[in-house]
Design a protein around this motif. Structure first.
Motif, PDB file in Angstrom:
ATOM      1  N   UNK A   1       0.854  -1.187   0.000  1.00 54.21           N
ATOM      2  CA  UNK A   1       0.000   0.000   0.000  1.00 54.21           C
ATOM      3  C   UNK A   1       0.891   1.238   0.000  1.00 54.21           C
ATOM      4  N   UNK A   2       0.615   2.144  -0.904  1.00 54.74           N
ATOM      5  CA  UNK A   2       1.250   3.457  -0.922  1.00 54.74           C
ATOM      6  C   UNK A   2       0.388   4.413  -0.107  1.00 54.74           C
ATOM      7  N   UNK A   3       1.005   5.088   0.855  1.00 56.74           N
ATOM      8  CA  UNK A   3       0.311   6.085   1.670  1.00 56.74           C
ATOM      9  C   UNK A   3       0.932   7.441   1.383  1.00 56.74           C
ATOM     10  N   UNK A   4       0.099   8.412   1.031  1.00 55.42           N
ATOM     11  CA  UNK A   4       0.606   9.729   0.673  1.00 55.42           C
ATOM     12  C   UNK A   4      -0.366  10.814   1.112  1.00 55.42           C
ATOM     13  N   UNK A   5       0.130  12.043   1.186  1.00 58.15           N
ATOM     14  CA  UNK A   5      -0.716  13.190   1.479  1.00 58.15           C
ATOM     15  C   UNK A   5      -0.989  13.977   0.217  1.00 58.15           C
ATOM     16  N   UNK A   6      -1.369  15.256   0.388  1.00 63.10           N
ATOM     17  CA  UNK A   6      -1.686  16.070  -0.784  1.00 63.10           C
ATOM     18  C   UNK A   6      -0.870  17.354  -0.862  1.00 63.10           C
ATOM     19  N   UNK A   7      -0.051  17.657   0.148  1.00 65.26           N
ATOM     20  CA  UNK A   7       0.549  18.988   0.160  1.00 65.26           C
ATOM     21  C   UNK A   7       2.042  19.019  -0.132  1.00 65.26           C
ATOM     22  N   UNK A   8       2.650  17.902  -0.476  1.00 67.61           N
ATOM     23  CA  UNK A   8       4.050  17.911  -0.912  1.00 67.61           C
ATOM     24  C   UNK A   8       4.046  18.237  -2.405  1.00 67.61           C
ATOM     25  N   UNK A   9       4.107  19.535  -2.699  1.00 71.05           N
ATOM     26  CA  UNK A   9       3.749  20.016  -4.032  1.00 71.05           C
ATOM     27  C   UNK A   9       4.745  19.617  -5.118  1.00 71.05           C
TER      28      UNK A   9
ATOM     29  N   UNK B   1       6.024  10.418   4.925  1.00 68.75           N
ATOM     30  CA  UNK B   1       5.233  10.228   3.717  1.00 68.75           C
ATOM     31  C   UNK B   1       5.923  10.856   2.508  1.00 68.75           C
ATOM     32  N   UNK B   2       5.642  10.270   1.337  1.00 66.41           N
ATOM     33  CA  UNK B   2       4.881   9.037   1.118  1.00 66.41           C
ATOM     34  C   UNK B   2       5.694   7.803   1.491  1.00 66.41           C
ATOM     35  N   UNK B   3       4.963   6.753   1.876  1.00 66.85           N
ATOM     36  CA  UNK B   3       5.598   5.481   2.190  1.00 66.85           C
ATOM     37  C   UNK B   3       4.899   4.359   1.438  1.00 66.85           C
ATOM     38  N   UNK B   4       5.644   3.291   1.209  1.00 64.68           N
ATOM     39  CA  UNK B   4       5.091   2.044   0.667  1.00 64.68           C
ATOM     40  C   UNK B   4       5.287   0.977   1.735  1.00 64.68           C
ATOM     41  N   UNK B   5       4.232   0.257   2.059  1.00 67.02           N
ATOM     42  CA  UNK B   5       4.270  -0.706   3.162  1.00 67.02           C
ATOM     43  C   UNK B   5       3.582  -2.001   2.761  1.00 67.02           C
ATOM     44  N   UNK B   6       4.118  -3.111   3.216  1.00 64.75           N
ATOM     45  CA  UNK B   6       3.456  -4.397   2.991  1.00 64.75           C
ATOM     46  C   UNK B   6       2.071  -4.378   3.627  1.00 64.75           C
ATOM     47  N   UNK B   7       1.104  -4.908   2.922  1.00 74.17           N
ATOM     48  CA  UNK B   7      -0.271  -4.812   3.390  1.00 74.17           C
ATOM     49  C   UNK B   7      -0.476  -5.550   4.709  1.00 74.17           C
ATOM     50  N   UNK B   8       0.206  -6.676   4.920  1.00 75.94           N
ATOM     51  CA  UNK B   8       0.036  -7.410   6.170  1.00 75.94           C
ATOM     52  C   UNK B   8       0.570  -6.610   7.351  1.00 75.94           C
ATOM     53  N   UNK B   9       1.682  -5.931   7.142  1.00 77.97           N
ATOM     54  CA  UNK B   9       2.228  -5.071   8.196  1.00 77.97           C
ATOM     55  C   UNK B   9       1.268  -3.935   8.505  1.00 77.97           C
TER      56      UNK B   9
END
Length: 242
Positions: free
Chosen positions: A131-139, A180-188
């Motif tokens: 899963x990639x987790x990211x925000x919106x304000x790192x322009x 952020x952003x990070x990529x993480x294993x879904x099980x973790x």
């Protein structure tokens, strides 16, 4: 500022040319975009700031789509009809995108992330590895950086960048931020969910990872986010925002 981890544990991004996002591996991941902040310090919705003639939340969602995910979950705040209208317009154009309403956005980023994880519990979850987790304000975030995150194979692959907080300039432990952003294993990520409380759960969880489960990709352009009118003024001066 974005929710981050203060650390100096980082590795340099590869110097060799990176493949474009369209060459990313098979669709084995999802994206959670944390966009339910109330932008109280900024005084206006950062989600609706304009970049290249479109709302920033649209620009960031399209960057996420360029990684060819199985699903993009966009978590937005309650009682923000303009933000909701923008996202609903994207949803109508692309069935990969799904919106989730955060009924209590003041609770913090960790709660938004937990809502995003809940939204991933679909038949497709069995096909997702990360899963990639990211925000919106790192322009200055771009698809090349996301490609570099996916290229690493650690349990968690985070972004590393310089801390621009003047108050921290004398503290060398805060010269680099991992967040952020990070990529993480879904099980973790699913194991982490019960500990996601308030605004600090993600930072504490990343700090607790053994070094062999965490790698980072350095990109100092990510230091520039939009939390205050001063930061917004600077971003517009640099023509990073309209």
């Amino acid at each position: 500022m974005t929710s981050d981890v203060d650390t100096n544990h980082s590795v340099l991004a590869p110097k060799t040319p990176m493949p474009s996002s369209t060459e990313n591996n098979e669709k084995d991941h999802a994206v959670i975009i944390l966009a339910s902040g109330l932008s109280q310090r900024l005084g206006q919705s950062k989600q609706l700031l304009s970049k290249h003639g479109e709302p920033l939340i649209c620009y960031m969602t399209k960057i996420a789509l360029a990684t060819k995910p199985l699903a993009v979950i966009v978590v937005i705040p309650q009682d923000q009809p303009e933000i909701a209208d923008v996202i609903h317009g994207l949803v109508r154009q692309n069935t990969t995108i799904h919106s989730v309403i955060n009924l209590i956005p003041k609770t913090g980023m960790a709660h938004s992330l937990s809502l995003g994880i809940d939204a991933l519990i679909t038949p497709k979850i069995s096909l997702m590895n990360r899963v990639l987790i990211m925000g919106v304000d790192q322009v200055l975030l771009d698809t090349d950086h996301l490609t570099a995150l996916f290229a690493a194979k650690s349990t968690v692959v985070a972004s590393s960048y310089q801390c621009l907080d003047e108050a921290s300039s004398t503290d060398t432990s805060k010269n680099n931020i991992v967040g952020l952003p990070i990529v993480i294993d879904v099980e973790c990520l699913k194991q982490w969910q019960p500990a996601l409380i308030g605004d600090k759960g993600l930072r504490h969880l990343i700090r607790a990872l053994p070094s062999n489960q965490l790698s980072t990709v350095i990109n100092h352009q990510l230091s520039y986010d939009i939390d205050t009118p001063k930061q917004l003024f600077y971003a517009r001066q640099q023509r990073w925002l309209d």
